[in-house]
Write an enzyme that holds these catalytic residues in place. Sequence first.
Site, PDB file in Angstrom:
ATOM      1  N   PHE A   1      -7.878  20.235 -24.541  1.00 34.01           N
ATOM      2  CA  PHE A   1      -8.697  19.096 -24.931  1.00 34.01           C
ATOM      3  C   PHE A   1      -9.891  18.949 -23.993  1.00 34.01           C
ATOM      4  CE2 PHE A   1      -9.446  14.529 -26.125  1.00 34.01           C
ATOM      5  CZ  PHE A   1      -9.782  14.814 -27.431  1.00 34.01           C
ATOM      6  N   ASP A   2     -10.731  17.943 -24.256  1.00 35.35           N
ATOM      7  CA  ASP A   2     -12.044  17.878 -23.616  1.00 35.35           C
ATOM      8  C   ASP A   2     -11.988  17.802 -22.088  1.00 35.35           C
ATOM      9  OD1 ASP A   2     -11.036  15.285 -23.657  1.00 35.35           O
ATOM     10  OD2 ASP A   2     -12.885  14.354 -24.367  1.00 35.35           O
TER      11      ASP A   2
ATOM     12  N   ALA B   1       0.534  14.003 -22.757  1.00 32.63           N
ATOM     13  CA  ALA B   1       0.070  12.667 -23.142  1.00 32.63           C
ATOM     14  C   ALA B   1       0.853  12.100 -24.323  1.00 32.63           C
ATOM     15  CB  ALA B   1      -1.422  12.700 -23.468  1.00 32.63           C
TER      16      ALA B   1
ATOM     17  N   TYR C   1       0.831  -1.206   0.000  1.00 35.74           N
ATOM     18  CA  TYR C   1       0.000   0.000   0.000  1.00 35.74           C
ATOM     19  C   TYR C   1       0.864   1.254   0.000  1.00 35.74           C
ATOM     20  CZ  TYR C   1      -3.727   3.265   1.279  1.00 35.74           C
ATOM     21  OH  TYR C   1      -4.622   4.307   1.291  1.00 35.74           O
TER      22      TYR C   1
ATOM     23  N   LYS D   1      -1.267   6.881 -23.399  1.00 32.11           N
ATOM     24  CA  LYS D   1      -0.871   7.198 -24.766  1.00 32.11           C
ATOM     25  C   LYS D   1       0.601   6.806 -24.977  1.00 32.11           C
ATOM     26  CE  LYS D   1      -4.656   9.967 -24.299  1.00 32.11           C
ATOM     27  NZ  LYS D   1      -5.427  10.124 -23.025  1.00 32.11           N
TER      28      LYS D   1
ATOM     29  N   ASP E   1       0.586  19.510 -20.818  1.00 29.23           N
ATOM     30  CA  ASP E   1      -0.249  18.313 -20.929  1.00 29.23           C
ATOM     31  C   ASP E   1       0.517  17.380 -21.856  1.00 29.23           C
ATOM     32  OD1 ASP E   1      -2.024  16.328 -21.700  1.00 29.23           O
ATOM     33  OD2 ASP E   1      -3.703  17.671 -22.038  1.00 29.23           O
TER      34      ASP E   1
ATOM     35  N   HIS F   1     -20.303  14.719 -24.814  1.00 28.44           N
ATOM     36  CA  HIS F   1     -20.074  13.842 -25.961  1.00 28.44           C
ATOM     37  C   HIS F   1     -19.919  12.375 -25.570  1.00 28.44           C
ATOM     38  CE1 HIS F   1     -16.218  15.274 -24.483  1.00 28.44           C
ATOM     39  NE2 HIS F   1     -15.596  14.280 -25.066  1.00 28.44           N
TER      40      HIS F   1
END
Length: 458
Positions: A124-125, A216, A72, A257, A214, A449
């Site tokens: 992005f979204d 990714a 843990y 990604k 960001d 969406h």
Amino acid sequence: MELPFAESYKIKVVESIRKSTRKERERWINDARFNLFQLKSDQIFIDLLTDSGTGAMSDKQWGAIMTGDESYAGASSYYHLKDAITEITGFPLFLPTHQGRAAENVLFSALIKEGDIIPGNSHFDTTKGHIEFRRASAIDCTIDEAFDTTAFHPFKGNVDLGKLEDVLKRFSDKIPFIILTLTNNSAGGQPVSLENMREVKKLATTYSKPVLFDSARFAENAYFIKLRESAYKDASIREIVRETFAHADMMTMSSKKDAIVNMGGFIGMRDPDLFRQCSMYNIMFEGYITYGGMSGRDMNALALGLYEGTDFDYLETRIKQVEYLGNRLLEYGIPLQTPIGGHAIFIDAKRFLPHIPKEEFPAQTLAVQLYLEAGVRGVEIGTLLADRDPVTRENRYPALEMVRLAIPRRVYTNNHMDMVAVALKNVFDRRNEIKSGLRITREAPIMRHFTVELGPLV
């Protein structure tokens, strides 16, 4: 004679996929309320919905899963991941999360308050969703060339420095940070140049603002820098990556990604005070700071994936497959964002279906038609994703209305790409027979969406 290009891997395990009939697909898409997210995976023949978490892990990654430490707190897998992140990105502090949007949730909880302004390059979204959920605003400062799919620019993901400085001058006291998305997904998987990163960081320093990446698809971005930015043509991918992150104060990563894992993410940072603040939210939302929503085995796989994802031969194989599909589509005259981006092909739905009004969601209409044609699932990057204005509740109509065909890593062959190309050509050849688009029958108040329900016009 020059040797032909071949993949930098061989296939060890396969998964069967089933071809369906047109009649079956018509029933399934109707049951899914014309939302491709709501289809079952066994109703898809070629799934290009996303490249997030859909890649094929390597034998070494699967082997690492068997030695994951599930303690843990203080698991050895955490330290394997920490070492990989520090070596590849240079960030000395990190928090694991279960995926990229979780990293945004933790970091934005510490940084964003109501009324804030966050400038960047085509948020992005989930990024925009997390910003607007906190009653803040995202302002797009991407260069204008990004919104002309016929124009050539080697770095369409770049920030327009004039636009950014204007926002900084007008709203300086309301801006907690500047965000750069690598690569710029909403603009078509388009890269950001190191020169642009450097200038953004210089401008940010002038106004005493931190810079968030960001990240990714940071490795794919580095590949394009090597190919398109002459100063770095002799640099290795990892050298470019280290130079990239030298211009950021913090990063979020959806590891699903470029780290080629099915689940995982993290936040990288340099500021110990920010680390302590984010640690509190990480414990609240994700888990203890040495696992943060990930199992030990997933952290092991992620640590290896960061190394594999920054290997030039792998990146060349991956991006050349995307390029292969794009070139086939261009041969058929199909309009798409050019130059071809890193992780996906973005079909220009406005040019593909110019007779479908924007109010009838032409990109979603096209995505549905492609599914009906051949069982190929893409995703709309257009008005549905742009969502409604949080104040007026009117639909936002973005400059780009696109269908994204995101290619999973190490999953499909070029025969699959050929089938996708021919399927799109068939739809293109009968495009004038598509007389109308779709209407919304039910939607969520934010990030609609994913769950929106649609129907044909009546």
